[in-house]
Write a protein that holds these residues in place. Structure first.
Motif, PDB file in Angstrom:
ATOM      1  N   MET A   1      -1.876  10.033  -8.455  1.00 29.87           N
ATOM      2  CA  MET A   1      -2.564   9.044  -7.613  1.00 29.87           C
ATOM      3  C   MET A   1      -3.970   8.833  -8.150  1.00 29.87           C
ATOM      4  O   MET A   1      -4.949   9.347  -7.595  1.00 29.87           O
ATOM      5  CB  MET A   1      -2.640   9.558  -6.163  1.00 29.87           C
ATOM      6  CG  MET A   1      -1.326   9.947  -5.561  1.00 29.87           C
ATOM      7  SD  MET A   1      -0.519   8.508  -4.871  1.00 29.87           S
ATOM      8  CE  MET A   1       1.085   9.182  -4.505  1.00 29.87           C
TER       9      MET A   1
ATOM     10  N   PRO B   1       1.131   4.393   3.033  1.00 33.04           N
ATOM     11  CA  PRO B   1      -0.187   3.867   3.397  1.00 33.04           C
ATOM     12  C   PRO B   1      -1.045   4.874   4.153  1.00 33.04           C
ATOM     13  O   PRO B   1      -0.564   5.587   5.032  1.00 33.04           O
ATOM     14  CB  PRO B   1       0.145   2.657   4.290  1.00 33.04           C
ATOM     15  CG  PRO B   1       1.522   2.270   3.920  1.00 33.04           C
ATOM     16  CD  PRO B   1       2.215   3.527   3.489  1.00 33.04           C
ATOM     17  N   GLY B   2      -2.308   4.939   3.784  1.00 33.64           N
ATOM     18  CA  GLY B   2      -3.290   5.709   4.541  1.00 33.64           C
ATOM     19  C   GLY B   2      -3.357   7.188   4.259  1.00 33.64           C
ATOM     20  O   GLY B   2      -4.251   7.875   4.772  1.00 33.64           O
ATOM     21  N   SER B   3      -2.455   7.737   3.435  1.00 33.58           N
ATOM     22  CA  SER B   3      -2.481   9.196   3.297  1.00 33.58           C
ATOM     23  C   SER B   3      -3.667   9.678   2.462  1.00 33.58           C
ATOM     24  O   SER B   3      -4.137  10.800   2.636  1.00 33.58           O
ATOM     25  CB  SER B   3      -1.161   9.718   2.730  1.00 33.58           C
ATOM     26  OG  SER B   3      -0.944   9.172   1.477  1.00 33.58           O
ATOM     27  N   GLY B   4      -4.186   8.823   1.584  1.00 34.12           N
ATOM     28  CA  GLY B   4      -5.347   9.210   0.777  1.00 34.12           C
ATOM     29  C   GLY B   4      -6.556   9.502   1.652  1.00 34.12           C
ATOM     30  O   GLY B   4      -7.386  10.350   1.332  1.00 34.12           O
TER      31      GLY B   4
ATOM     32  N   ASP C   1      -7.014   0.910   0.307  1.00 32.86           N
ATOM     33  CA  ASP C   1      -5.682   1.470   0.055  1.00 32.86           C
ATOM     34  C   ASP C   1      -4.839   0.525  -0.815  1.00 32.86           C
ATOM     35  O   ASP C   1      -4.118   0.953  -1.712  1.00 32.86           O
ATOM     36  CB  ASP C   1      -4.986   1.719   1.405  1.00 32.86           C
ATOM     37  CG  ASP C   1      -3.816   2.683   1.285  1.00 32.86           C
ATOM     38  OD1 ASP C   1      -3.550   3.131   0.162  1.00 32.86           O
ATOM     39  OD2 ASP C   1      -3.167   2.972   2.309  1.00 32.86           O
TER      40      ASP C   1
ATOM     41  N   THR D   1      -1.442  13.903  -2.042  1.00 29.88           N
ATOM     42  CA  THR D   1      -1.372  12.685  -1.238  1.00 29.88           C
ATOM     43  C   THR D   1       0.029  12.083  -1.321  1.00 29.88           C
ATOM     44  O   THR D   1       0.564  11.911  -2.415  1.00 29.88           O
ATOM     45  CB  THR D   1      -2.401  11.647  -1.760  1.00 29.88           C
ATOM     46  OG1 THR D   1      -3.693  12.228  -1.709  1.00 29.88           O
ATOM     47  CG2 THR D   1      -2.386  10.381  -0.929  1.00 29.88           C
ATOM     48  N   ALA D   2       0.597  11.762  -0.161  1.00 26.02           N
ATOM     49  CA  ALA D   2       1.935  11.152  -0.174  1.00 26.02           C
ATOM     50  C   ALA D   2       1.810   9.669  -0.517  1.00 26.02           C
ATOM     51  O   ALA D   2       0.779   9.057  -0.238  1.00 26.02           O
ATOM     52  CB  ALA D   2       2.568  11.320   1.195  1.00 26.02           C
ATOM     53  N   GLY D   3       2.849   9.110  -1.128  1.00 26.60           N
ATOM     54  CA  GLY D   3       2.777   7.705  -1.543  1.00 26.60           C
ATOM     55  C   GLY D   3       3.050   6.718  -0.431  1.00 26.60           C
ATOM     56  O   GLY D   3       3.870   5.815  -0.577  1.00 26.60           O
TER      57      GLY D   3
ATOM     58  N   ALA E   1       0.828  -1.216   0.000  1.00 33.22           N
ATOM     59  CA  ALA E   1       0.000   0.000   0.000  1.00 33.22           C
ATOM     60  C   ALA E   1       0.860   1.264   0.000  1.00 33.22           C
ATOM     61  O   ALA E   1       0.500   2.271   0.596  1.00 33.22           O
ATOM     62  CB  ALA E   1      -0.977   0.025   1.179  1.00 33.22           C
ATOM     63  N   SER E   2       1.997   1.199  -0.679  1.00 28.38           N
ATOM     64  CA  SER E   2       2.848   2.386  -0.755  1.00 28.38           C
ATOM     65  C   SER E   2       3.443   2.555  -2.154  1.00 28.38           C
ATOM     66  O   SER E   2       4.210   1.708  -2.620  1.00 28.38           O
ATOM     67  CB  SER E   2       3.975   2.277   0.278  1.00 28.38           C
ATOM     68  OG  SER E   2       4.942   3.280   0.038  1.00 28.38           O
ATOM     69  N   SER E   3       3.075   3.656  -2.813  1.00 29.31           N
ATOM     70  CA  SER E   3       3.615   3.929  -4.158  1.00 29.31           C
ATOM     71  C   SER E   3       5.115   4.157  -4.089  1.00 29.31           C
ATOM     72  O   SER E   3       5.866   3.701  -4.950  1.00 29.31           O
ATOM     73  CB  SER E   3       3.018   5.205  -4.743  1.00 29.31           C
ATOM     74  OG  SER E   3       1.674   5.090  -4.947  1.00 29.31           O
TER      75      SER E   3
ATOM     76  N   ASN F   1      -2.492   3.427  -8.643  1.00 35.98           N
ATOM     77  CA  ASN F   1      -1.535   4.544  -8.652  1.00 35.98           C
ATOM     78  C   ASN F   1      -0.245   4.174  -9.385  1.00 35.98           C
ATOM     79  O   ASN F   1       0.222   4.909 -10.259  1.00 35.98           O
ATOM     80  CB  ASN F   1      -1.181   4.956  -7.210  1.00 35.98           C
ATOM     81  CG  ASN F   1      -2.351   5.596  -6.480  1.00 35.98           C
ATOM     82  OD1 ASN F   1      -3.344   5.970  -7.106  1.00 35.98           O
ATOM     83  ND2 ASN F   1      -2.260   5.729  -5.173  1.00 35.98           N
TER      84      ASN F   1
ATOM     85  N   ARG G   1      -6.062   0.913  -4.369  1.00 33.36           N
ATOM     86  CA  ARG G   1      -5.795   2.230  -4.975  1.00 33.36           C
ATOM     87  C   ARG G   1      -4.294   2.396  -5.248  1.00 33.36           C
ATOM     88  O   ARG G   1      -3.908   3.037  -6.224  1.00 33.36           O
ATOM     89  CB  ARG G   1      -6.389   3.392  -4.179  1.00 33.36           C
ATOM     90  CG  ARG G   1      -5.938   3.584  -2.755  1.00 33.36           C
ATOM     91  CD  ARG G   1      -6.732   4.704  -2.075  1.00 33.36           C
ATOM     92  NE  ARG G   1      -6.098   5.130  -0.856  1.00 33.36           N
ATOM     93  CZ  ARG G   1      -6.608   4.978   0.358  1.00 33.36           C
ATOM     94  NH1 ARG G   1      -7.788   4.435   0.507  1.00 33.36           N
ATOM     95  NH2 ARG G   1      -5.955   5.402   1.425  1.00 33.36           N
ATOM     96  N   THR G   2      -3.461   1.775  -4.424  1.00 32.79           N
ATOM     97  CA  THR G   2      -2.022   1.859  -4.695  1.00 32.79           C
ATOM     98  C   THR G   2      -1.666   1.095  -5.972  1.00 32.79           C
ATOM     99  O   THR G   2      -0.818   1.540  -6.751  1.00 32.79           O
ATOM    100  CB  THR G   2      -1.225   1.326  -3.487  1.00 32.79           C
ATOM    101  OG1 THR G   2      -1.719   1.960  -2.311  1.00 32.79           O
ATOM    102  CG2 THR G   2       0.253   1.613  -3.606  1.00 32.79           C
TER     103      THR G   2
ATOM    104  N   THR H   1      -6.237   6.786  -5.805  1.00 31.07           N
ATOM    105  CA  THR H   1      -6.647   7.613  -4.670  1.00 31.07           C
ATOM    106  C   THR H   1      -7.769   8.555  -5.095  1.00 31.07           C
ATOM    107  O   THR H   1      -8.737   8.758  -4.354  1.00 31.07           O
ATOM    108  CB  THR H   1      -5.431   8.419  -4.157  1.00 31.07           C
ATOM    109  OG1 THR H   1      -4.386   7.499  -3.864  1.00 31.07           O
ATOM    110  CG2 THR H   1      -5.766   9.229  -2.932  1.00 31.07           C
TER     111      THR H   1
HETATM  112  N1  ASP Z   1      -1.250   4.419  -0.228  1.00 28.58           N
HETATM  113  C1  ASP Z   1      -1.392   5.186  -1.412  1.00 28.58           C
HETATM  114  C2  ASP Z   1      -0.091   5.165  -2.205  1.00 28.58           C
HETATM  115  O1  ASP Z   1       0.948   5.000  -1.634  1.00 28.58           O
HETATM  116  C3  ASP Z   1      -1.801   6.598  -1.151  1.00 28.58           C
HETATM  117  C4  ASP Z   1      -3.178   6.625  -0.537  1.00 28.58           C
HETATM  118  O2  ASP Z   1      -3.293   6.465   0.676  1.00 28.58           O
HETATM  119  O3  ASP Z   1      -4.139   6.780  -1.287  1.00 28.58           O
HETATM  120  O4  ASP Z   1      -0.118   5.315  -3.386  1.00 28.58           O
END
Ligand code: ASP
Length: 424
Positions: A315, A360-363, A392, A356-358, A280-282, A399, A395-396, A318
Motif C-alpha cells: 500500500m 475504503p478507509g482502513s488506512g 483514500d 492496512t486492508a484493501g 477506493a478499494s484495492s 496502491n 492513495r488507492t 497509504t
Molecule cells: N482504501 C485503500 C485501499 O483499498 C486502503 C486505505 O485506506 O489506505 O487500497
C-alpha cells in the motif's frame, strides 16, 4: 495470404454503433466524469444520491467482493501448481516481497520529503470545538504475522481475510505439487474453477462504468467543497507526492526492470486507476488489475500470485498518506519531529501499510498506529477524517498501480531468467 483481413476488421469496427466503438477505459472515464458532475449537482440534496444512485455502486462492489475470494483462491492454486516447483514459487515470492518493501520505503520517504518541504501544516488552525477520536488499537507486528496463518479453512473465505486466503492457496498449491499424480483430478478442477471465476469477473467488469458512476456520485454529493477548503493544502501535498511516486518510482522500475515504455504501462493501467479512484478499494480493483496486467503481456502465473498479495500487503499510497498526515498533525499540534522520529515514522508507515486492508478507509485506522509510535496525539486522526475519502481515492490509485508495476517487473525478470536457463 488474406490481405483483405485488416480492411474487413476496419469496416467491422466502423459499422458498429458509436457506443460500442468506445473502449472500456473510455467508458470508465466517462462514468467517472458524469458521476463527479452529478455529485456536484446533488450537493444540495445528497440523500437523492444516497437513495437512488449509491445502490448501483453497492451492488457492483458486492458482486466484486463475491467473486474476489474464489478468484484469488483458485488462481493462486493454479498459479503455484503451474510453476511446478516449490523453489520457483519461492524465487518469485522473494523478489515480489523485496520489490514491495523497496517501493513502499520510497513512498514514505517521498511523503515525508514533500510534507516537510511544502510545510504541509502551514496555515491550518485547529478548530476550537473539541476534537475527539476513539482510536482502535491496531494489531502489533507479531500479531499481524501470527494472524496470517488461519486455524480454520472456511473462516478466512467467509470473512474475506485475504492474507489468510493467500496462505491457504499457497499451502494447497504446494500440497498438490507434493502429491504428484494423485493430485491430477483436483488440479484439473482448480484450473477449471479458476477459468470460471475469470469468466464471471470479465462479465462483472463489463458493467464497471455503471458501478463507477454509482460509487463516485454519492461521495462527491456528500463531500461539499466546504469540507475540503481548510485541508486543501494537505490534499495538494499528498496528491503531489502520490503523483510523484507514480511518475518517478513506478515509471523508473518499469523502465529499468520490465524494459518497456512507462507510458505504455500507464496507458494500460488507466482503467484500473479510474476504477480504484472511484471505489477506493484495492481488493475491489483486483480483478480488473489482473485483467489489464495480463493484457500488457504479464504471465498469468505472476499476476495471479503477485497482484492478490499486493492488494493485501503493498500500500504505497497509504504509506505516503500516513507519512504526510503524521507531519501535518505534528505541525498543527506544534510538535517538532527529529530526524530519528521521522525514521521511526518511515518504519511504522511501512508496517502500518502492510497491515492496512484493501478496503475504503482502513488506512486512516492504521494512521493511529503511526501517530502513537512517535508520541503524536491520536486525536489528530479526527482532523483529517473529514477529507479521508478524497485522500483514500488517490492513495488507492497509487496502491494498485504499484502492485501492477511490481508484477510487470517481476514477470520480466523471471522471463529473462528462463531464457538464460534455456540457452545455457
Ligand atoms: N482504501 C485503500 C485501499 O483499498 C486502503 C486505505 O485506506 O489506505 O487500497
Amino acid at each position: 495470404m488474406d490481405t483483405s483481413a485488416p480492411s474487413n476488421a476496419q469496416n467491422d469496427k466502423s459499422s458498429k454503433p458509436w457506443f460500442k466503438r468506445l473502449s472500456l477505459t473510455t467508458w470508465i472515464f466517462i462514468a467517472l466524469i458524469l458521476g463527479i458532475l452529478a455529485g456536484v449537482a446533488l450537493q444540495g440534496s445528497p440523500e437523492i444520491a444516497d437513495t437512488y444512485i449509491k445502490p448501483f455502486g453497492t451492488i457492483f462492489l458486492n458482486l466484486i467482493k463475491m467473486i474476489v475470494v474464489p478468484l484469488v483462491l483458485f488462481s493462486i492454486i493454479a498459479g503455484v501448481v503451474s510453476l511446478d516447483d516449490v523453489k520457483k514459487v519461492g524465487a518469485i515470492g522473494g523478489k515480489t516481497v523485496l520489490f514491495y518493501l523497496a517501493t513502499t520505503a520510497c513512498a514514505v520517504t517521498l511523503g515525508l520529503v514533500f510534507a516537510n518541504i511544502m510545510n504541509v501544516g502551514a496555515g491550518y488552525t485547529i478548530p476550537t470545538d473539541d476534537i475527539s477520536y476513539e482510536a482502535t488499537t491496531p494489531p502489533s507486528l507479531i500479531d499481524t504475522l501470527v494472524n496470517m496463518f488461519p486455524s480454520n479453512f472456511v473462516q478466512p473465505m467467509a470473512d474475506a481475510t485475504m492474507l489468510q486466503v493467500i496462505v491457504i492457496a499457497v499451502v494447497f498449491g504446494f500440497g498438490m505439487i507434493a502429491a504428484g499424480k494423485k493430485a491430477q483430478p483436483v488440479i484439473a478442477v482448480c484450473n477449471s474453477l479458476s477459468d470460471v471465476c475469470i469468466a464471471i469477473m470479465r462479465g462483472i467488469i463489463l458493467v464497471a462504468p455503471l458501478g463507477v458512476f454509482g460509487l463516485i456520485c454519492p461521495v462527491i454529493a456528500n463531500n461539499g467543497i466546504d469540507v475540503l477548503r481548510p485541508l486543501l493544502w494537505l490534499i495538494v501535498v499528498a496528491y503531489l507526492a502520490m503523483i510523484c511516486q507514480i511518475v518517478l518510482v513506478y515509471s523508473g522500475i518499469i523502465k529499468l526492470f520490465a524494459r518497456i515504455s512507462p507510458l505504455k504501462f500507464l496507458k494500460s493501467e488507466l482503467p484500473v486507476m479510474g476504477f480504484a479512484f472511484a471505489s477506493a478499494s484495492s481488493v475491489g480493483t483486483l480483478p480488473l488489475n489482473m485483467e489489464c496486467t495480463e493484457k500488457l503481456g504479464v504471465s498469468k502465473e505472476v499476476t495471479s500470485f503477485v497482484l492478490p498479495l499486493g492488494a493485501t500487503i503493498n500500500m504505497d499510497g497509504t504509506a505516503i498518506y500516513q507519512g504526510v498526515c503524521a507531519i501535518f498533525i505534528a505541525q498543527v499540534f506544534g510538535f517538532d519531529l527529529s530526524l530519528g522520529q521521522q525514521l521511526t515514522v518511515v518504519m511504522t508507515c511501512l508496517l502500518a501499510s502492510i497491515g492496512t486492508a484493501g478496503v475504503p478507509g482502513s488506512g486512516m485506522i492504521m494512521l493511529a498506529m503511526v501517530l502513537t509510535s512517535v508520541g503524536l496525539p491520536v486525536e489528530g486522526v479526527a482532523l483529517v477524517a473529514g477529507v479521508d475519502r478524497i485522500l483514500d481515492m488517490m492513495r488507492t490509485v497509487v496502491n494498485v498501480t504499484g502492485d501492477a508495476a511490481v508484477a510487470t517487473s517481476v514477470d520480466a525478470i523471471q522471463k529473462r531468467k528462463n531464457v538464460r536457463a534455456y540457452t545455457r
